[in-house]
Design an enzyme around this catalytic site. Structure first.
Site, short mmCIF file in Angstrom:
data_model
loop_
_atom_site.label_atom_id
_atom_site.label_comp_id
_atom_site.label_asym_id
_atom_site.label_seq_id
_atom_site.Cartn_x
_atom_site.Cartn_y
_atom_site.Cartn_z
N GLU A 1 28.18 4.15 -8.52
CA GLU A 1 28.38 3.41 -9.76
C GLU A 1 27.15 3.31 -10.67
O GLU A 1 26.62 2.22 -10.91
CB GLU A 1 28.88 2.00 -9.46
CG GLU A 1 30.19 1.98 -8.71
CD GLU A 1 30.77 0.58 -8.55
OE1 GLU A 1 30.10 -0.40 -8.92
OE2 GLU A 1 31.90 0.47 -8.06
N GLU B 1 36.33 3.29 -3.45
CA GLU B 1 36.39 1.83 -3.30
C GLU B 1 37.63 1.29 -3.99
O GLU B 1 37.96 1.72 -5.09
CB GLU B 1 35.19 1.13 -3.96
CG GLU B 1 33.92 1.15 -3.18
CD GLU B 1 32.80 0.35 -3.87
OE1 GLU B 1 33.09 -0.68 -4.50
OE2 GLU B 1 31.65 0.79 -3.75
C1 BGC Z 1 30.33 -2.08 -5.68
C2 BGC Z 1 30.26 -2.90 -4.41
C3 BGC Z 1 30.78 -4.29 -4.69
C4 BGC Z 1 32.23 -4.20 -5.10
C5 BGC Z 1 32.91 -5.53 -5.38
C6 BGC Z 1 31.58 -2.30 -6.48
O1 BGC Z 1 31.23 -2.42 -7.83
O2 BGC Z 1 30.09 -0.73 -5.41
O3 BGC Z 1 28.94 -2.89 -3.96
O4 BGC Z 1 30.62 -5.15 -3.60
O5 BGC Z 1 32.33 -3.43 -6.27
O6 BGC Z 1 32.31 -6.18 -6.44
#
Ligand code: BGC
Length: 456
Positions: A169, A363
């Site tokens: 990111e 993610e």
């Molecule tokens: C990030 C994580 C974060 C998650 C939830 C993402 O932007 O890569 O490190 O914990 O979102 O906020």
């Protein structure tokens, strides 16, 4: 409507979970690890909710065998973790700290023994402090140091690690770290932060080249993307939403996938030589998308601060984020809009066509604060509902022709949620931060059954 108990995916679809070094490892002063920009940032009063820090976090540095066992029991194919750069090179350059590297040897070997594919990220925001002190990502040289670091990791692990992620990111590092001062290093430069975006992207491209030259393959990036909705059909709102979309989505995807920056963003960037764009667009094997929710954007309104990931940005920005209404919300106050996930993925296919490599969801997940009940069970039905709906939305995108090869849930464990400290819990496994006891939540058992149901 698909009413089957679990959404169904191809048998070779990769099921995984994600974490990141500073969010789980703790042990910040052990075995020669150098400080990162996050160690310095959390020490500044008022930066982090409740004054929390990642000094201990989930103590994964010592408890990794237990965490590997949890993943093995869960049945995941792959684990996305991140290397802490300053464990491996304490000042971000020069000699390797063998003990720090040795931790990852043990982790990687443990994963392989458990039948889990290590899928590491080289950089998940914890810039070595020594590099931050010479300008961090505003300094082009940091991209070159990243390439050296990628070379070290590639040479050491190419024979054992079959999937690699360069950077997590860059949009969040740029906007929240250098633009809005909400993340480390805490600079609030507004649009003057954008050179950081270019240097992070350059680091990605140099990192791909370094990894490949060291014999590593199957390389991607994990970029954060949110579908952008305009607050109304008015010209002002649509222009503001368009600019926001260019700055948060296409600025980070176009140069990698097409070798160009979006025209709308060019005025905010330093002069960029074509040779840099050639590096940034070095072919990758797959493209990773982190996505949680859509954003609603309109023209700036007086006194209305723009928001990003729930954080207030400078009110003087040429757009403002509006609250999305009419949908459930997570405990982080993020709207739950699964259909936006389908639309986002389809929009990638539409924008990039044949130049879009296969996708991985690197993610996706939700913050809900449910803890153990009197019987010790964590009933987090809302996380199950969120994940089930997002997986069905993902499948709908695949049915519409988007080539997605795997899904990494964020996160394996409750962990240090950056500026929100420990107030937000994203884990499939609950962590009691006093005792470090891990308790698999109902969502863990649900994910386990989902994976099993997709094996047959
Ligand atoms: C990030 C994580 C974060 C998650 C939830 C993402 O932007 O890569 O490190 O914990 O979102 O906020």
């Amino acid at each position: 409507m698909d009413t089957s108990r679990f959404p169904s995916f191809p048998s070779d679809f990769v099921w995984g979970v994600s974490t990141a070094s500073y969010q789980i490892e703790g042990a910040v002063n052990e075995d020669g690890r150098g400080p990162s920009t996050w160690d310095a940032f959390v020490a500044e009063p008022g930066r982090i909710h409740n004054g929390d820090t990642g000094a201990i976090a989930c103590d994964h540095y010592h408890r990794y065998p237990e965490d590997i066992a949890l993943m093995q029991e869960l049945g995941v194919d792959a684990y996305r973790f991140s290397f802490s750069w300053s464990r491996i090179q304490p000042t971000g350059k020069g000699a390797v700290n063998a003990v720090g590297l040795g931790f990852y040897d043990k982790l990687v070997d443990g994963l392989l023994e458990a039948g889990i594919t290590p899928s590491p990220t080289l950089f998940h925001w914890d810039t070595p402090l020594a590099l931050e002190e010479t300008g961090g990502w505003l300094n082009r040289e940091t991209a070159e140091r990243f390439a050296d670091y990628a070379q070290i990791l590639g040479e050491h692990f190419a024979d054992r690690i079959p999937r690699w992620i360069t950077i997590n990111e860059p949009v969040v590092v740029t906007m929240l770290g250098y633009g809005a001062g909400i993340h480390a290093p805490g600079l609030a430069l507004g649009f003057d932060a954008l050179p950081a975006a270019h240097h992070l992207l350059l680091a990605h491209g140099l990192g791909v080249q370094a990894l490949r030259s060291a014999g590593a393959s199957n390389i991607g990036i994990a970029n954060n993307h949110a579908l952008t909705w305009s607050a109304s059909e008015s010209e002002e709102d649509r222009a503001a939403a368009g600019l926001y979309e260019n700055i948060t989505n296409w600025l980070f995807a176009d140069p990698i996938l097409t070798g160009t920056y979006p025209e709308a963003v060019a005025p905010f960037l330093p002069p960029v030589p074509d040779s840099d764009l050639a590096i940034i667009s070095t072919p990758i094997d797959w493209y990773g998308i982190n996505s949680y929710n859509p954003t609603l954007v309109g023209a700036p309104t007086t006194g209305d601060a723009a928001l990003m990931d729930g954080h207030a940005l400078d009110a003087a920005l040429p757009f403002s984020l509006r609250e999305i209404q009419g949908y459930p919300r997570t405990d982080f106050d993020w709207p739950v809009v699964p259909e936006a996930f389908t639309q986002l993925l389809v929009s990638f296919k539409e924008r990039y066509g044949e130049s879009l490599p296969p996708l991985f969801i690197t993610e996706n997940g939700a913050s809900y604060s449910d803890g153990p009940d009197d019987a010790g069970r964590v009933q987090d039905q809302r996380r199950i509902t969120y994940t089930d709906a997002h997986l069905r939305a993902l499948k709908a995108a695949m049915d519409a022709g988007v080539d997605v090869r795997g899904y990494f849930h964020w996160s394996l464990l409750d962990n240090f949620e950056w500026a929100a400290g420990y107030s937000q819990r994203f884990g499939l496994v609950h962590v009691d931060y006093q005792t470090q006891k891990r308790t698999p939540k109902d969502s863990y058992y649900w994910y386990q059954e989902l994976i099993r149901s997709n094996l047959s």
